[in-house]
Scaffold this motif. Structure first.
Motif, PDB file in Angstrom:
ATOM      1  N   LEU A  42       0.817  -1.214   0.000  1.00  0.00           N
ATOM      2  CA  LEU A  42       0.000   0.000   0.000  1.00  0.00           C
ATOM      3  C   LEU A  42       0.850   1.263   0.000  1.00  0.00           C
ATOM      4  O   LEU A  42       0.314   2.370   0.036  1.00  0.00           O
ATOM      5  N   GLY A  43       2.157   1.090  -0.018  1.00  0.00           N
ATOM      6  CA  GLY A  43       3.046   2.229  -0.145  1.00  0.00           C
ATOM      7  C   GLY A  43       3.548   2.802   1.161  1.00  0.00           C
ATOM      8  O   GLY A  43       4.214   3.847   1.154  1.00  0.00           O
ATOM      9  N   SER A  89      -2.770  13.978  -3.302  1.00  0.00           N
ATOM     10  CA  SER A  89      -1.932  14.979  -3.966  1.00  0.00           C
ATOM     11  C   SER A  89      -1.396  14.446  -5.294  1.00  0.00           C
ATOM     12  O   SER A  89      -1.358  15.165  -6.299  1.00  0.00           O
ATOM     13  N   GLN A  90      -0.996  13.180  -5.289  1.00  0.00           N
ATOM     14  CA  GLN A  90      -0.476  12.593  -6.522  1.00  0.00           C
ATOM     15  C   GLN A  90      -1.562  12.497  -7.600  1.00  0.00           C
ATOM     16  O   GLN A  90      -1.309  12.767  -8.779  1.00  0.00           O
ATOM     17  N   ARG A 127       1.386   0.025  17.392  1.00  0.00           N
ATOM     18  CA  ARG A 127       0.432   0.997  17.941  1.00  0.00           C
ATOM     19  C   ARG A 127      -0.679   1.258  16.935  1.00  0.00           C
ATOM     20  O   ARG A 127      -0.413   1.622  15.788  1.00  0.00           O
ATOM     21  N   GLN A 128      -1.948   1.075  17.364  1.00  0.00           N
ATOM     22  CA  GLN A 128      -3.083   1.261  16.470  1.00  0.00           C
ATOM     23  C   GLN A 128      -3.197   2.704  15.992  1.00  0.00           C
ATOM     24  O   GLN A 128      -3.495   2.961  14.828  1.00  0.00           O
ATOM     25  N   ASP A 129      -2.931   3.662  16.895  1.00  0.00           N
ATOM     26  CA  ASP A 129      -3.037   5.062  16.495  1.00  0.00           C
ATOM     27  C   ASP A 129      -1.972   5.413  15.464  1.00  0.00           C
ATOM     28  O   ASP A 129      -2.205   6.237  14.563  1.00  0.00           O
ATOM     29  N   ALA A 130      -0.799   4.782  15.578  1.00  0.00           N
ATOM     30  CA  ALA A 130       0.255   5.032  14.598  1.00  0.00           C
ATOM     31  C   ALA A 130      -0.145   4.479  13.231  1.00  0.00           C
ATOM     32  O   ALA A 130       0.158   5.077  12.197  1.00  0.00           O
ATOM     33  N   LEU A 131      -0.840   3.348  13.227  1.00  0.00           N
ATOM     34  CA  LEU A 131      -1.312   2.782  11.959  1.00  0.00           C
ATOM     35  C   LEU A 131      -2.342   3.718  11.319  1.00  0.00           C
ATOM     36  O   LEU A 131      -2.305   3.967  10.108  1.00  0.00           O
ATOM     37  N   GLU A 132      -3.243   4.247  12.132  1.00  0.00           N
ATOM     38  CA  GLU A 132      -4.254   5.172  11.606  1.00  0.00           C
ATOM     39  C   GLU A 132      -3.594   6.430  11.041  1.00  0.00           C
ATOM     40  O   GLU A 132      -3.992   6.927   9.986  1.00  0.00           O
ATOM     41  N   GLY A 162      -1.897   9.628   6.422  1.00  0.00           N
ATOM     42  CA  GLY A 162      -0.821  10.301   5.685  1.00  0.00           C
ATOM     43  C   GLY A 162      -0.679   9.768   4.271  1.00  0.00           C
ATOM     44  O   GLY A 162      -0.451  10.531   3.329  1.00  0.00           O
ATOM     45  N   GLN A 163      -0.838   8.451   4.124  1.00  0.00           N
ATOM     46  CA  GLN A 163      -0.729   7.853   2.797  1.00  0.00           C
ATOM     47  C   GLN A 163      -1.881   8.284   1.900  1.00  0.00           C
ATOM     48  O   GLN A 163      -1.698   8.550   0.702  1.00  0.00           O
ATOM     49  N   LEU A 164      -3.086   8.367   2.478  1.00  0.00           N
ATOM     50  CA  LEU A 164      -4.242   8.833   1.703  1.00  0.00           C
ATOM     51  C   LEU A 164      -4.058  10.274   1.245  1.00  0.00           C
ATOM     52  O   LEU A 164      -4.395  10.630   0.110  1.00  0.00           O
ATOM     53  N   LYS A 165      -3.509  11.100   2.110  1.00  0.00           N
ATOM     54  CA  LYS A 165      -3.263  12.500   1.745  1.00  0.00           C
ATOM     55  C   LYS A 165      -2.245  12.601   0.617  1.00  0.00           C
ATOM     56  O   LYS A 165      -2.418  13.365  -0.340  1.00  0.00           O
TER      57      LYS A 165
END
Length: 309
Positions: free
Chosen positions: A62-63, A92-93, A75-80, A85-88
């Motif tokens: 998923l990049g 942009s791309q 950490r679940q919050d780190a995954l979220e 961040g990846q979606l953002k």
């Protein structure tokens, strides 16, 4: 699996469908902890390692960078946060790809002469930034606005006057943005200034009062613009005239309205007219430009004056 319930690095790689080099890489980065070492010092992995390895590979597909995966696994919050961040970044791309696609369509559909001109415009305003940066347009407005306006006024005017690049532009919108950039970066003719000159012999002129009143008048006129209603008398026009009257220490009278209408006709500027024409091509019907609101109110004033004796 061996009698002790452990896998060698080769066995784990085979079961997971990856290379030994991949397993070693993730192990060395601390993403895939080994459960034990054999008597010969070889890495041994427990049955939970295959699920963790598959999760790592899914996140990588998923990049997500390896550094984000390291935190996300524990950490679940780190995954979220990593997913957000990846979606953002992907957004942009995708926007960049849509801008490039629209720009290429614009070039493809033009004549040979148009293509050369459009290529020059696009190269000047994109400058490697896709979607384009709006900082140039913001600087233009800082040159246009009167000096010493409060920061809050400068902020709302720039926010309202500078069109934002659409995420999925049409070729026409790409061309409009390119032409806006060219207009905003064109040098001012010698002996001229973009800023409107202060009224002569008017020591009471207060631009802060004017722009506060204009902002309110534009908001009052917006519903009529959205519905396509013709310019007319009413609260928006009264607020518009009052903004000028109060800024000059005057009263809203028929005589003042006549003077104001003449002043607005004389102060019309072809560069600003061109700016608002191009900005309108980037605006949505639900968000009329300040220029459209200003023209609507000027026309409403002229229409109202024809009714006066």
């Amino acid at each position: 699996m061996s009698p002790d319930g452990m896998w060698s690095i080769g066995e784990l790689a085979e079961r997971a469908g990856v290379t030994v080099k991949t397993v070693r890489f993730y192990s060395d980065r601390g993403l895939l902890p080994e459960a034990a070492r054999s008597a010969g010092g070889h890495r041994r992995y427990g049955p939970e390692a295959i699920d963790r390895l598959r999760l790592i590979r899914s996140l990588r597909s998923l990049g997500l960078p390896v550094t984000d995966i390291d935190r996300a696994l524990d950490r679940q919050d780190a995954l979220e946060d990593a997913i957000a961040g990846q979606l953002k970044e992907l957004g942009s791309q995708l926007a960049a790809l849509r801008w490039r696609q629209a720009a290429l369509h614009l070039l493809r559909d033009g004549t040979a002469e148009e293509r050369a001109d459009r290529l020059r415009l696009i190269g000047a305003f994109l400058g490697g930034a896709v979607p384009p940066d709006t900082a140039t347009l913001a600087r233009f407005w800082r040159r246009v606005l009167p000096l010493r306006l409060p920061a809050r006024q400068v902020s709302w005017i720039i926010e309202a006057a500078v069109p934002q690049p659409p995420a999925d532009p049409t070729p026409t919108q790409v061309l409009a943005f390119a032409r806006l950039h060219a207009l905003a970066t064109a040098p001012c003719p010698p002996g001229h200034d973009w800023r409107p000159p202060p009224p002569e012999h008017d020591g009471e002129y207060r631009p802060t009062v004017l722009y506060d009143g204009l902002g309110e008048a534009y908001q009052l006129a917006a519903p009529a613009l959205r519905t396509g209603r013709a310019p007319h008398e009413g609260e928006a026009l009264d607020c518009f005239v009052s903004a000028y009257a109060h800024a000059h220490g005057a009263r809203d009278t028929p005589a003042f309205r006549r003077r104001l209408s003449l002043q607005l006709d004389r102060s019309a500027h072809p560069v600003m007219d061109r700016y608002w024409h191009l900005a309108a091509e980037l605006a949505t019907p639900l968000e009329p430009t300040l220029g459209a609101a200003h023209d609507w109110l000027r026309t409403a004033l002229a229409t109202d004056l024809r009714r006066l004796p």
